[in-house]
Design a protein around this motif. Structure first.
Motif, PDB file in Angstrom:
ATOM      1  N   ASN A  92     113.669 -45.911 -74.350  1.00  0.00           N
ATOM      2  CA  ASN A  92     112.904 -44.919 -75.101  1.00  0.00           C
ATOM      3  C   ASN A  92     113.316 -43.483 -74.791  1.00  0.00           C
ATOM      4  OD1 ASN A  92     110.621 -46.173 -76.817  1.00  0.00           O
ATOM      5  ND2 ASN A  92     110.563 -47.361 -74.911  1.00  0.00           N
ATOM      6  N   LEU A  93     114.446 -43.316 -74.142  1.00  0.00           N
ATOM      7  CA  LEU A  93     114.951 -41.974 -73.882  1.00  0.00           C
ATOM      8  C   LEU A  93     115.587 -41.391 -75.140  1.00  0.00           C
ATOM      9  CD1 LEU A  93     116.536 -42.500 -70.342  1.00  0.00           C
ATOM     10  CD2 LEU A  93     114.360 -41.389 -70.896  1.00  0.00           C
ATOM     11  N   GLY A  94     115.623 -40.082 -75.185  1.00  0.00           N
ATOM     12  CA  GLY A  94     116.238 -39.411 -76.327  1.00  0.00           C
ATOM     13  C   GLY A  94     115.371 -39.363 -77.564  1.00  0.00           C
ATOM     14  N   LYS A  95     114.091 -39.673 -77.419  1.00  0.00           N
ATOM     15  CA  LYS A  95     113.189 -39.692 -78.577  1.00  0.00           C
ATOM     16  C   LYS A  95     112.190 -38.536 -78.567  1.00  0.00           C
ATOM     17  CE  LYS A  95     113.343 -44.756 -79.023  1.00  0.00           C
ATOM     18  NZ  LYS A  95     112.526 -46.009 -79.079  1.00  0.00           N
ATOM     19  N   PHE A 106     108.925 -38.459 -69.388  1.00  0.00           N
ATOM     20  CA  PHE A 106     108.198 -39.485 -68.652  1.00  0.00           C
ATOM     21  C   PHE A 106     107.906 -39.010 -67.233  1.00  0.00           C
ATOM     22  CE2 PHE A 106     110.489 -41.766 -71.947  1.00  0.00           C
ATOM     23  CZ  PHE A 106     109.496 -42.582 -72.466  1.00  0.00           C
ATOM     24  N   LEU A 107     106.651 -39.067 -66.854  1.00  0.00           N
ATOM     25  CA  LEU A 107     106.230 -38.850 -65.472  1.00  0.00           C
ATOM     26  C   LEU A 107     106.010 -40.227 -64.869  1.00  0.00           C
ATOM     27  CD1 LEU A 107     103.623 -36.002 -66.123  1.00  0.00           C
ATOM     28  CD2 LEU A 107     106.015 -35.741 -65.423  1.00  0.00           C
ATOM     29  N   LYS A 161     114.843 -44.316 -60.856  1.00  0.00           N
ATOM     30  CA  LYS A 161     115.382 -43.344 -61.806  1.00  0.00           C
ATOM     31  C   LYS A 161     116.786 -43.726 -62.249  1.00  0.00           C
ATOM     32  CE  LYS A 161     115.803 -38.431 -62.798  1.00  0.00           C
ATOM     33  NZ  LYS A 161     115.412 -37.066 -62.381  1.00  0.00           N
ATOM     34  N   THR A 162     117.580 -44.228 -61.314  1.00  0.00           N
ATOM     35  CA  THR A 162     118.931 -44.661 -61.672  1.00  0.00           C
ATOM     36  C   THR A 162     118.894 -45.742 -62.729  1.00  0.00           C
ATOM     37  OG1 THR A 162     119.819 -44.089 -59.489  1.00  0.00           O
ATOM     38  CG2 THR A 162     121.054 -45.706 -60.778  1.00  0.00           C
ATOM     39  N   LEU A 163     118.004 -46.717 -62.580  1.00  0.00           N
ATOM     40  CA  LEU A 163     117.897 -47.782 -63.571  1.00  0.00           C
ATOM     41  C   LEU A 163     117.397 -47.229 -64.908  1.00  0.00           C
ATOM     42  CD1 LEU A 163     118.104 -50.758 -64.308  1.00  0.00           C
ATOM     43  CD2 LEU A 163     115.787 -51.075 -63.415  1.00  0.00           C
ATOM     44  N   ALA A 164     116.437 -46.329 -64.863  1.00  0.00           N
ATOM     45  CA  ALA A 164     115.920 -45.743 -66.101  1.00  0.00           C
ATOM     46  C   ALA A 164     117.000 -44.985 -66.863  1.00  0.00           C
ATOM     47  CB  ALA A 164     114.747 -44.819 -65.798  1.00  0.00           C
ATOM     48  N   LEU A 165     117.974 -44.456 -66.146  1.00  0.00           N
ATOM     49  CA  LEU A 165     119.029 -43.662 -66.784  1.00  0.00           C
ATOM     50  C   LEU A 165     120.325 -44.439 -66.963  1.00  0.00           C
ATOM     51  CD1 LEU A 165     118.499 -40.291 -64.869  1.00  0.00           C
ATOM     52  CD2 LEU A 165     117.734 -40.866 -67.175  1.00  0.00           C
ATOM     53  N   SER A 166     120.298 -45.750 -66.747  1.00  0.00           N
ATOM     54  CA  SER A 166     121.507 -46.561 -66.851  1.00  0.00           C
ATOM     55  C   SER A 166     121.905 -46.779 -68.306  1.00  0.00           C
ATOM     56  CB  SER A 166     121.294 -47.908 -66.152  1.00  0.00           C
ATOM     57  OG  SER A 166     120.257 -48.639 -66.793  1.00  0.00           O
ATOM     58  N   GLU A 220     114.478 -35.984 -68.807  1.00  0.00           N
ATOM     59  CA  GLU A 220     113.330 -36.617 -69.434  1.00  0.00           C
ATOM     60  C   GLU A 220     112.568 -37.533 -68.479  1.00  0.00           C
ATOM     61  OE1 GLU A 220     114.507 -38.626 -73.018  1.00  0.00           O
ATOM     62  OE2 GLU A 220     115.758 -36.949 -73.679  1.00  0.00           O
ATOM     63  N   VAL A 221     113.106 -37.747 -67.284  1.00  0.00           N
ATOM     64  CA  VAL A 221     112.469 -38.653 -66.322  1.00  0.00           C
ATOM     65  C   VAL A 221     112.192 -37.909 -65.024  1.00  0.00           C
ATOM     66  CG1 VAL A 221     112.639 -40.832 -65.068  1.00  0.00           C
ATOM     67  CG2 VAL A 221     113.724 -40.606 -67.319  1.00  0.00           C
ATOM     68  N   GLN A 222     110.924 -37.744 -64.706  1.00  0.00           N
ATOM     69  CA  GLN A 222     110.515 -37.175 -63.431  1.00  0.00           C
ATOM     70  C   GLN A 222     109.853 -38.276 -62.609  1.00  0.00           C
ATOM     71  OE1 GLN A 222     108.345 -33.444 -63.654  1.00  0.00           O
ATOM     72  NE2 GLN A 222     109.213 -33.000 -65.670  1.00  0.00           N
ATOM     73  N   MET A 223     110.151 -38.286 -61.318  1.00  0.00           N
ATOM     74  CA  MET A 223     109.680 -39.351 -60.449  1.00  0.00           C
ATOM     75  C   MET A 223     108.656 -38.816 -59.441  1.00  0.00           C
ATOM     76  SD  MET A 223     111.289 -41.996 -61.583  1.00  0.00           S
ATOM     77  CE  MET A 223     110.553 -43.059 -60.324  1.00  0.00           C
TER      78      MET A 223
END
Length: 429
Positions: A225-228, A232-233, A259-264, A273-276
């Motif tokens: 769902n990235l790039g939409k 994401f927090l 985060k690495t997996l979310a951005l793979s 778009e991803v904050q941890m």
């Protein structure tokens, strides 16, 4: 707060709309005071929340945003998911059929916020009813509070697929900031608070780890769902104090791994778009970690807090019977005070009040309503749970309802003033 108490306030948007009618500056905050147990009840409860919100006098507040040029409301609500049915089954409201996640997200959106918190609860099975905080295995519920079943790879994939759809739906409805909060509850006794759970998040127990059942499915759902247009927090967890401070090194690794997996899969360009982060309670922040072999891992905990992009807080500090804006900092200040003994400070850190609100109850067992504003403010985390009924309606008491208005008016004023108190509470003016 016991897990059962959390279920009172992390419940399914029964009175969440009451706070969602408020105004103007963005904050991710969540609250709901009542919980229902079936799809029919949930749909009725969502309608009830709407009526409750409309019944309150918000005449002193600015009008709800009606267009894209308006600022988002400062306080939003949560979609709370307790079982596979919550994200895969069809429910009906006002003659409309929808996925529960979509239906509640749509209800939240109608009150003007572009922020939402999606909470997915899974469960740990203890070895016995006397070993509450040990883990025999992880499990899930199929539908409506039924038996807790052991995970399989196929079931985890089903959760991942449905979470992916849930996030996609939220984005399509216009939500720009999506907080994700994985929760764990005790499968035998919901009143045993997760904050005391002895969890090594990477250790496989009977075939699966916390990473396997929660973080990995969530990260894969985010990835798709990235790039939409949404940020994401991503909370690693909610209120796992004993685990956070007893296995700080594991969580530090997972902060990066998740985060690495979310951005793979070529999604690295969407890193912004991803904050941890992770969610702590406003008190008893370390749980029972000091009683574990080796105690609190202070150095690793300091590194974990430093590495997080933000810290979320379950912000239920007691409030006086005459709530004032300055008291809204109490949850951050109390948590910070406890953390200082371990060389950690929240000063300078982005903070979200990831849970916030007033439930109108006085007991974690859902059976006592506040009779006075003083009682309501003393335990804002407690409300009522399961099916709504008029006999357990906190807002039938006019004094408590007036206090509810004052409570949120104080919160809004505090944010409008810039959330004074020395903490970087997101949503301040």
């Amino acid at each position: 707060m016991a897990s059962g108490a959390k279920q009172l306030t992390s419940a399914r948007l029964i009175f969440a709309a009451v706070l969602s009618v408020l105004m103007a500056r963005p904050i991710v905050g969540t609250m709901a005071s009542v919980q229902t147990s079936t799809a029919v009840d949930m749909a009725a409860a969502a309608q009830q929340s709407d009526m409750a919100a409309r019944s309150l006098d918000w005449s002193n507040q600015a009008p709800r945003p009606s267009g894209g040029s308006q600022k988002s409301l400062p306080i939003s609500s949560s979609v709370i998911l307790f079982d596979l049915g919550d994200i895969s089954s069809t429910v009906r409201q006002n003659g409309r059929a929808a996925n529960w996640c979509a239906l509640i997200a749509n209800n939240i959106k109608q009150y003007g916020s572009d922020k939402i918190n999606i909470v997915m609860t899974q469960y740990w099975m203890p070895p016995s009813d006397k070993q509450h905080f040990d883990i025999k295995h992880f499990c899930y519920r199929e539908r409506g509070g039924g038996p807790c079943r052991k995970f399989t790879s196929d079931i985890i994939q089903r959760f991942e697929d449905q979470l992916t759809g849930c996030l996609s739906t939220a984005i399509s409805q216009g939500f720009k900031t999506i907080m994700l909060t994985p929760h764990l509850d005790n499968a035998l006794d919901a009143y045993q608070w997760r904050n005391y759970l002895k969890l090594n998040p990477t250790l496989q127990v009977d075939g699966f780890s916390y990473w396997d059942i929660q973080l990995k499915p969530f990260a894969n759902a985010v990835n798709k769902n990235l790039g939409k247009g949404a940020t994401f927090l991503f909370n690693l967890h909610g209120e796992l104090g004993t685990s956070t401070f007893g296995w700080s090194g594991k969580w530090l690794s997972l902060l990066s791994d998740t985060k690495t997996l979310a951005l793979s899969s070529g999604q690295g360009q969407h890193a912004s778009e991803v904050q941890m982060g992770f969610k702590i309670n406003f008190e008893r922040v370390t749980g029972y970690a000091d009683q574990l072999p080796g105690g609190v891992k202070a150095e690793l905990a300091r590194r974990l807090f430093a590495a997080a992009d933000y810290i979320a807080i379950s912000a239920y500090a007691p409030m006086p019977s005459n709530p004032t804006p300055s008291r809204l900092q109490d949850s951050a200040a109390l948590a910070d005070g406890e953390l200082k003994q371990w060389g950690i400070t929240l000063k300078g850190k982005d903070i979200y009040y990831g849970e916030f609100g007033l439930g109108g109850g006085t007991s974690q067992y859902c059976d006592r309503l506040a009779k006075t504003p003083l009682e309501a403010g003393r335990t804002p985390q407690y409300g009522i749970c399961w099916q709504f009924n008029d006999k357990l309606n906190p807002w039938a008491n006019k004094d408590v309802t007036k206090y509810l208005e004052q409570y949120y008016q104080a919160a809004l004023q505090w944010l409008a003033d810039g959330a004074p108190g020395g903490y970087n509470i997101k949503g301040k003016g």
